[in-house]
Design a protein around this motif. Structure first.
Motif, short mmCIF file in Angstrom:
data_model
loop_
_atom_site.label_atom_id
_atom_site.label_comp_id
_atom_site.label_asym_id
_atom_site.label_seq_id
_atom_site.Cartn_x
_atom_site.Cartn_y
_atom_site.Cartn_z
N ASN A 18 -5.04 11.09 -7.45
CA ASN A 18 -3.91 11.90 -7.90
C ASN A 18 -2.57 11.28 -7.48
O ASN A 18 -1.61 11.29 -8.25
CB ASN A 18 -4.04 13.33 -7.35
CG ASN A 18 -5.12 14.11 -8.08
OD1 ASN A 18 -5.14 14.19 -9.29
ND2 ASN A 18 -6.05 14.68 -7.32
N ILE A 19 -2.50 10.75 -6.28
CA ILE A 19 -1.28 10.09 -5.80
C ILE A 19 -1.00 8.85 -6.64
O ILE A 19 0.16 8.58 -7.01
CB ILE A 19 -1.39 9.74 -4.30
CG1 ILE A 19 -1.50 11.01 -3.46
CG2 ILE A 19 -0.20 8.89 -3.85
CD1 ILE A 19 -2.06 10.79 -2.06
N ALA A 20 -2.04 8.10 -6.98
CA ALA A 20 -1.85 6.91 -7.84
C ALA A 20 -1.30 7.33 -9.20
O ALA A 20 -0.47 6.62 -9.78
CB ALA A 20 -3.18 6.16 -7.99
N GLY A 21 -1.73 8.48 -9.71
CA GLY A 21 -1.19 8.98 -10.98
C GLY A 21 0.29 9.31 -10.88
O GLY A 21 1.07 9.01 -11.79
N LEU A 22 0.68 9.91 -9.76
CA LEU A 22 2.11 10.18 -9.53
C LEU A 22 2.90 8.88 -9.45
O LEU A 22 3.96 8.75 -10.07
CB LEU A 22 2.31 10.97 -8.23
CG LEU A 22 1.89 12.43 -8.22
CD1 LEU A 22 1.95 12.99 -6.81
CD2 LEU A 22 2.79 13.25 -9.16
N LEU A 23 2.38 7.93 -8.68
CA LEU A 23 3.08 6.65 -8.52
C LEU A 23 3.18 5.90 -9.84
O LEU A 23 4.23 5.33 -10.15
CB LEU A 23 2.39 5.79 -7.45
CG LEU A 23 3.06 4.47 -7.12
CD1 LEU A 23 4.50 4.65 -6.67
CD2 LEU A 23 2.25 3.72 -6.06
N ALA A 24 2.13 5.95 -10.64
CA ALA A 24 2.18 5.30 -11.97
C ALA A 24 3.30 5.86 -12.81
O ALA A 24 4.04 5.13 -13.47
CB ALA A 24 0.83 5.48 -12.68
N THR A 25 3.46 7.20 -12.76
CA THR A 25 4.53 7.85 -13.50
C THR A 25 5.90 7.38 -12.98
O THR A 25 6.80 7.08 -13.77
CB THR A 25 4.42 9.39 -13.36
OG1 THR A 25 3.16 9.80 -13.86
CG2 THR A 25 5.51 10.11 -14.13
N LEU A 26 6.04 7.31 -11.67
CA LEU A 26 7.32 6.89 -11.08
C LEU A 26 7.63 5.43 -11.41
O LEU A 26 8.79 5.10 -11.71
CB LEU A 26 7.31 7.09 -9.56
CG LEU A 26 7.18 8.55 -9.09
CD1 LEU A 26 7.01 8.58 -7.57
CD2 LEU A 26 8.35 9.38 -9.53
N LEU A 27 6.64 4.57 -11.39
CA LEU A 27 6.85 3.15 -11.70
C LEU A 27 7.11 2.93 -13.18
O LEU A 27 7.77 1.95 -13.54
CB LEU A 27 5.64 2.32 -11.26
CG LEU A 27 5.38 2.24 -9.76
CD1 LEU A 27 4.11 1.45 -9.49
CD2 LEU A 27 6.56 1.61 -9.04
N GLY A 28 6.63 3.85 -14.01
CA GLY A 28 6.80 3.71 -15.46
C GLY A 28 8.18 4.07 -15.95
O GLY A 28 8.54 3.82 -17.10
N TRP A 38 0.85 -1.19 0.00
CA TRP A 38 0.00 0.00 0.00
C TRP A 38 0.88 1.23 0.00
O TRP A 38 2.06 1.16 0.36
CB TRP A 38 -1.00 -0.03 1.15
CG TRP A 38 -0.51 0.25 2.52
CD1 TRP A 38 0.26 -0.58 3.30
CD2 TRP A 38 -0.74 1.42 3.30
NE1 TRP A 38 0.50 0.02 4.51
CE2 TRP A 38 -0.10 1.23 4.54
CE3 TRP A 38 -1.44 2.61 3.06
CZ2 TRP A 38 -0.14 2.20 5.54
CZ3 TRP A 38 -1.47 3.56 4.06
CH2 TRP A 38 -0.83 3.35 5.29
N ALA A 39 0.34 2.33 -0.47
CA ALA A 39 1.11 3.56 -0.62
C ALA A 39 0.29 4.75 -0.16
O ALA A 39 -0.94 4.74 -0.23
CB ALA A 39 1.52 3.75 -2.08
N SER A 40 0.99 5.77 0.30
CA SER A 40 0.36 7.04 0.66
C SER A 40 1.37 8.14 0.39
O SER A 40 2.55 7.86 0.16
CB SER A 40 -0.10 7.04 2.12
OG SER A 40 1.01 6.91 2.99
N TYR A 41 0.90 9.36 0.41
CA TYR A 41 1.79 10.49 0.17
C TYR A 41 2.30 10.98 1.52
O TYR A 41 1.62 11.73 2.22
CB TYR A 41 1.09 11.61 -0.61
CG TYR A 41 2.08 12.52 -1.28
CD1 TYR A 41 2.68 12.15 -2.47
CD2 TYR A 41 2.47 13.71 -0.68
CE1 TYR A 41 3.63 12.97 -3.07
CE2 TYR A 41 3.41 14.53 -1.28
CZ TYR A 41 3.99 14.14 -2.48
OH TYR A 41 4.94 14.94 -3.05
#
Length: 180
Positions: free
Chosen positions: A169-179, A98-101
């Motif tokens: 929005n946090i999931a969008g940031l994480l998707a970018t980082l994982l990509g 799980w992830a959080s900001y």
């Protein structure tokens, strides 16, 4: 066994005040925002808001201005114990990363679970997207979520300080980082 197919992105909103809490009240979770992120594709799942009925505090006017949540809305919510059970049953939170900001959300869950004698709903793996974002972008310091979204060239979607929109929005940031 921890499943790595999805990251469960979580953002909580809590009772808050402009100054110190009123006597006898403590900050507690009033909304759990959830947005699963599929790791392989970077696709965000449906955002969800779980309203939680506070048992040791009231929603202040300041809190309503910040989150848009009112006492009447959270009175219709479920108990914190029920919310933790929902996370385990519907989202398999105890078997996913799980992830959080930042660490605020993790610490709030730990504190509230201990205070109320409720089992911690998550497994042992937590990703702090705030730190990961700063490191990945070689920033001199960690930045707020809205600033990170701007730096990433994305736009805030929804209402800032509403759990389900912030989780999305946090999931969008994480998707970018994982990509990367």
């Amino acid at each position: 066994m921890i499943s790595l197919d999805h990251v469960l992105v979580v953002d909580v909103e809590s009772t808050c005040w402009e100054g110190s809490p009123p006597p006898g009240q403590v900050s507690e979770i009033i909304e759990i925002g959830i947005c699963p992120l599929e790791v392989s594709s970077g696709v965000r799942g449906e955002r969800r808001s779980v309203l939680v009925r506070p048992s040791r505090s009231r929603v202040s006017a300041f809190c309503t201005r910040l989150t848009t949540l009112t006492q009447e809305q959270v009175d219709e919510g479920i108990s914190f114990a029920e919310a933790c059970s929902l996370l385990r049953k519907e989202f398999r939170s105890d078997r996913r990363v799980w992830a959080s900001y930042g660490d605020y959300d993790r610490k709030m869950f730990e504190r509230q679970c201990k205070a109320l004698g409720v089992g911690y709903p998550f497994g042992p793996r937590h990703v702090n997207v705030k730190t990961l974002f700063a490191l990945t972008n070689a920033l001199p310091r960690e930045v707020g979520m809205a600033e990170a979204v701007r730096i990433a060239g994305q736009k805030l979607d929804g209402t800032h300080h509403r759990g389900h929109d912030d989780a999305h929005n946090i999931a969008g940031l994480l998707a970018t980082l994982l990509g990367r």
